[in-house]
Design a protein around this motif. Structure first.
Motif, PDB file in Angstrom:
ATOM      1  N   GLY A  55       0.793  -1.234   0.000  1.00 17.07           N
ATOM      2  CA  GLY A  55       0.000   0.000   0.000  1.00 17.07           C
ATOM      3  C   GLY A  55       0.819   1.274   0.000  1.00 17.07           C
ATOM      4  O   GLY A  55       0.295   2.354   0.250  1.00 17.07           O
ATOM      5  N   LEU A  56       2.123   1.161  -0.300  1.00 25.24           N
ATOM      6  CA  LEU A  56       2.971   2.360  -0.307  1.00 25.24           C
ATOM      7  C   LEU A  56       2.767   3.193  -1.562  1.00 25.24           C
ATOM      8  O   LEU A  56       2.797   4.418  -1.501  1.00 25.24           O
ATOM      9  N   VAL A  57       2.626   2.514  -2.682  1.00 28.75           N
ATOM     10  CA  VAL A  57       2.475   3.222  -3.956  1.00 28.75           C
ATOM     11  C   VAL A  57       1.367   2.571  -4.782  1.00 28.75           C
ATOM     12  O   VAL A  57       0.859   1.506  -4.432  1.00 28.75           O
ATOM     13  N   LYS A  58       1.051   3.239  -5.877  1.00 25.38           N
ATOM     14  CA  LYS A  58       0.104   2.681  -6.835  1.00 25.38           C
ATOM     15  C   LYS A  58       0.726   2.872  -8.207  1.00 25.38           C
ATOM     16  O   LYS A  58       0.985   4.002  -8.610  1.00 25.38           O
ATOM     17  N   GLY A  59       0.998   1.773  -8.874  1.00 20.74           N
ATOM     18  CA  GLY A  59       1.679   1.843 -10.157  1.00 20.74           C
ATOM     19  C   GLY A  59       0.730   2.014 -11.318  1.00 20.74           C
ATOM     20  O   GLY A  59      -0.453   2.266 -11.144  1.00 20.74           O
ATOM     21  N   GLY A  60       1.269   1.880 -12.503  1.00 16.05           N
ATOM     22  CA  GLY A  60       0.484   2.027 -13.719  1.00 16.05           C
ATOM     23  C   GLY A  60       1.438   2.203 -14.870  1.00 16.05           C
ATOM     24  O   GLY A  60       2.626   2.409 -14.656  1.00 16.05           O
ATOM     25  N   ARG A  61       0.955   2.138 -16.048  1.00 12.35           N
ATOM     26  CA  ARG A  61       1.801   2.261 -17.223  1.00 12.35           C
ATOM     27  C   ARG A  61       2.367   3.674 -17.296  1.00 12.35           C
ATOM     28  O   ARG A  61       1.639   4.628 -17.558  1.00 12.35           O
ATOM     29  N   GLN A  62       3.649   3.818 -17.069  1.00 11.37           N
ATOM     30  CA  GLN A  62       4.339   5.101 -17.053  1.00 11.37           C
ATOM     31  C   GLN A  62       3.763   6.061 -16.025  1.00 11.37           C
ATOM     32  O   GLN A  62       3.878   7.276 -16.164  1.00 11.37           O
ATOM     33  N   LYS A  63       3.151   5.479 -15.005  1.00 11.57           N
ATOM     34  CA  LYS A  63       2.552   6.300 -13.954  1.00 11.57           C
ATOM     35  C   LYS A  63       3.075   5.831 -12.600  1.00 11.57           C
ATOM     36  O   LYS A  63       3.431   4.676 -12.425  1.00 11.57           O
ATOM     37  N   LEU A  64       3.093   6.755 -11.663  1.00 18.17           N
ATOM     38  CA  LEU A  64       3.446   6.367 -10.306  1.00 18.17           C
ATOM     39  C   LEU A  64       2.789   7.325  -9.324  1.00 18.17           C
ATOM     40  O   LEU A  64       2.900   8.549  -9.440  1.00 18.17           O
ATOM     41  N   LEU A  65       2.075   6.737  -8.374  1.00 18.79           N
ATOM     42  CA  LEU A  65       1.401   7.525  -7.343  1.00 18.79           C
ATOM     43  C   LEU A  65       1.899   7.048  -5.986  1.00 18.79           C
ATOM     44  O   LEU A  65       1.836   5.858  -5.671  1.00 18.79           O
ATOM     45  N   VAL A  66       2.422   7.982  -5.196  1.00 14.06           N
ATOM     46  CA  VAL A  66       2.914   7.623  -3.865  1.00 14.06           C
ATOM     47  C   VAL A  66       1.791   7.829  -2.860  1.00 14.06           C
ATOM     48  O   VAL A  66       1.282   8.930  -2.695  1.00 14.06           O
ATOM     49  N   ARG A  67       1.389   6.749  -2.200  1.00 16.89           N
ATOM     50  CA  ARG A  67       0.269   6.827  -1.246  1.00 16.89           C
ATOM     51  C   ARG A  67       0.774   7.161   0.143  1.00 16.89           C
ATOM     52  O   ARG A  67       0.075   7.806   0.918  1.00 16.89           O
ATOM     53  N   ASP A  68       1.954   6.652   0.488  1.00 14.80           N
ATOM     54  CA  ASP A  68       2.457   6.832   1.852  1.00 14.80           C
ATOM     55  C   ASP A  68       3.923   7.276   1.824  1.00 14.80           C
ATOM     56  O   ASP A  68       4.838   6.472   1.912  1.00 14.80           O
ATOM     57  N   ALA A  69       4.102   8.589   1.687  1.00 14.15           N
ATOM     58  CA  ALA A  69       5.455   9.136   1.553  1.00 14.15           C
ATOM     59  C   ALA A  69       6.267   8.923   2.828  1.00 14.15           C
ATOM     60  O   ALA A  69       7.480   8.714   2.773  1.00 14.15           O
ATOM     61  N   THR A  70       5.594   8.964   3.967  1.00 13.59           N
ATOM     62  CA  THR A  70       6.297   8.800   5.253  1.00 13.59           C
ATOM     63  C   THR A  70       6.927   7.416   5.351  1.00 13.59           C
ATOM     64  O   THR A  70       8.104   7.271   5.716  1.00 13.59           O
ATOM     65  N   ALA A  71       6.137   6.403   5.020  1.00 16.81           N
ATOM     66  CA  ALA A  71       6.651   5.031   5.068  1.00 16.81           C
ATOM     67  C   ALA A  71       7.810   4.869   4.088  1.00 16.81           C
ATOM     68  O   ALA A  71       8.800   4.183   4.378  1.00 16.81           O
ATOM     69  N   LEU A  72       7.693   5.517   2.951  1.00 18.54           N
ATOM     70  CA  LEU A  72       8.738   5.445   1.936  1.00 18.54           C
ATOM     71  C   LEU A  72      10.019   6.095   2.459  1.00 18.54           C
ATOM     72  O   LEU A  72      11.132   5.601   2.234  1.00 18.54           O
ATOM     73  N   ARG A  73       9.849   7.193   3.182  1.00 14.46           N
ATOM     74  CA  ARG A  73      10.990   7.897   3.733  1.00 14.46           C
ATOM     75  C   ARG A  73      11.688   7.042   4.784  1.00 14.46           C
ATOM     76  O   ARG A  73      12.914   6.995   4.855  1.00 14.46           O
ATOM     77  N   GLU A  74      10.895   6.346   5.585  1.00 16.85           N
ATOM     78  CA  GLU A  74      11.472   5.435   6.579  1.00 16.85           C
ATOM     79  C   GLU A  74      12.264   4.324   5.907  1.00 16.85           C
ATOM     80  O   GLU A  74      13.315   3.914   6.378  1.00 16.85           O
ATOM     81  N   LEU A  75      11.709   3.858   4.785  1.00 16.86           N
ATOM     82  CA  LEU A  75      12.367   2.793   4.050  1.00 16.86           C
ATOM     83  C   LEU A  75      13.683   3.280   3.446  1.00 16.86           C
ATOM     84  O   LEU A  75      14.672   2.542   3.398  1.00 16.86           O
ATOM     85  N   ALA A  76      13.680   4.557   3.033  1.00 15.79           N
ATOM     86  CA  ALA A  76      14.877   5.116   2.393  1.00 15.79           C
ATOM     87  C   ALA A  76      16.017   5.271   3.405  1.00 15.79           C
ATOM     88  O   ALA A  76      17.169   4.945   3.107  1.00 15.79           O
ATOM     89  N   GLU A  77      15.694   5.773   4.586  1.00 14.26           N
ATOM     90  CA  GLU A  77      16.678   5.761   5.674  1.00 14.26           C
ATOM     91  C   GLU A  77      16.562   4.372   6.289  1.00 14.26           C
ATOM     92  O   GLU A  77      15.492   3.908   6.520  1.00 14.26           O
ATOM     93  N   GLY A  78      17.670   3.720   6.543  1.00 13.31           N
ATOM     94  CA  GLY A  78      17.568   2.340   7.022  1.00 13.31           C
ATOM     95  C   GLY A  78      16.779   2.229   8.303  1.00 13.31           C
ATOM     96  O   GLY A  78      17.084   2.897   9.267  1.00 13.31           O
ATOM     97  N   ASP A  79      15.740   1.406   8.317  1.00 12.58           N
ATOM     98  CA  ASP A  79      14.934   1.087   9.521  1.00 12.58           C
ATOM     99  C   ASP A  79      14.885   2.168  10.573  1.00 12.58           C
ATOM    100  O   ASP A  79      15.097   1.925  11.754  1.00 12.58           O
TER     101      ASP A  79
END
Lengths: 230, 230
Positions: A206-230
DNA sequence: GATACTGCTTGCGCCAACGCAACGATACTG
DNA sequence: CAGTATCGTTGCGTTGGCGCAAGCAGTATC
């Protein structure tokens, strides 16, 4: 096609300290060009006869290696200048900027650069800061590629995209131009397949929603946590 | 400790277009400092109050990630300016330059920068070219890290080192400052172990001759072939 | 000249990510 | 609205290079 409306560029920090007269003089020398999706503004290796400013749209700057592999060096966003190879003491362009979306570009002959730097130190300082920021972005990317694994690199890339090209919608933040899995792979130094797998996993969570040449970020906070290690 | 001998810097391209009077004025504001091996000129994150020029010796600029991993962003060679964060619109230094060999550095307060850019457009143009070159090196490195495998990256790194710090000897080209396997690993985004294995293999093939913090390239041509695919 | 230190080498098991391949899905095209 | 091209997904086998661990070799310290 001289005589570009100054209001188009007035707000840009690059020109913030120029007088109206100076800006007019600069714009007199300029040409306006339009590029359809997939068209290149210039080709890697071509003689650097002009420099540019992106008014509207989106470009991806690619480099190809000797053995044909391609990478995306950076994205060009509205307001960015690009192709100022001459200012960097190069005679040819180091990469190819291709329109990812319908784009409008202001073009100047390279001679104008030297002329204006000479007459206007502010422009030199501003330009240097622009290049400086780019250098830092490059170093950040080097650090990421050296130390982080693919999933975190992709997370960082997507976060950067929503900062530079994010459009808030009801369902989340949409990336405002067509971007393929292949593009993201070329931005992060991995393969189309791996990106696809990662995005599928994120979509399942549930972090993002994909599509053909499309990208929608649903949960930027969770993504940010993922980008910085745990 | 003002009054640095102009002959020390006269030959540098950065100052090539300055008059004797301008150069004197610039040097009046400067201080000379000496650093022993392992000493840092400044620390990553510290307030950028000065900018610098390396006169003699060798520095490695490192960045540490949040989780403690270290990478070498670049090497600083004699004649290079570094730490001009303020010119790049930053208030703190993005990395830490550490002396790899006994080094001598000229230091200026940051205010001098703006002053001199304003008065001397040549310096701005030169500085921009310097940063521009660095940006291109960074892009080259990004491309390498994205597309090449470790052995080729190491080959490229070593080739770059012998260009920037190679001293021709009877047996080959020596890298002119102490460099460890760990250093090379941090320059190429890999581990000490992998670098060691690669260098051992090269030594078996007669390409290089290793040693504790030493590296001698015996066959630069073969190394170059290895760096470009087959 | 024995002790500690730091840097280098090498073997081995393991896993993230790649490459191949085949199949879906979505958009363009006439 | 079939036909085609492009883009995305997923499974599976393979492997480059990482991490651990143990041992070795110069260099500095007292």
């Amino acid at each position: 096609m001289a005589g570009i409306d100054p209001s188009l560029v007035r707000a840009l920090p690059l020109f913030s300290k120029l007088s109206a007269a100076e800006l007019d003089m600069l714009l007199e020398q300029a040409t306006l060009r339009r590029f359809a999706v997939g068209e290149a503004v210039f080709e890697q290796g071509a003689a650097a006869t002009q420099f540019f400013l992106l008014l509207h749209g989106r470009l991806k700057v690619t480099q190809v290696t000797a053995d044909g592999q391609q990478i995306i060096v950076r994205m060009v966003h509205p307001g960015d200048i690009f192709g100022f190879a001459k200012a960097l003491q190069r005679d040819d362009y180091p990469g190819t900027p291709t329109a990812s979306a319908e784009s409008v570009v202001i073009c100047w002959p390279t001679q104008v650069w030297d002329l204006f730097i000479e007459k206007n130190p502010h422009l030199a300082v501003n330009a240097m800061q622009t290049i400086g920021q780019r250098l830092q972005e490059a170093h950040t990317r080097i650090r990421e590629m050296a130390t982080e694994e693919v999933e975190r690199r992709v997370a960082h890339a997507v976060l950067r995209l929503i900062i530079q090209a994010g459009k808030t919608e009801s369902a989340g933040i949409r990336i405002d131009f067509p971007i393929s899995r292949q593009d993201i792979a070329e931005m992060t130094g991995t393969t189309l397949h791996t990106v696809s797998r990662i995005l599928s996993a994120w979509e399942a969570k549930g972090l993002v929603k994909g599509g053909r040449q499309k990208l929608l970020v649903r949960d930027a906070t969770a993504l940010r946590e993922l980008a910085e290690g745990d």
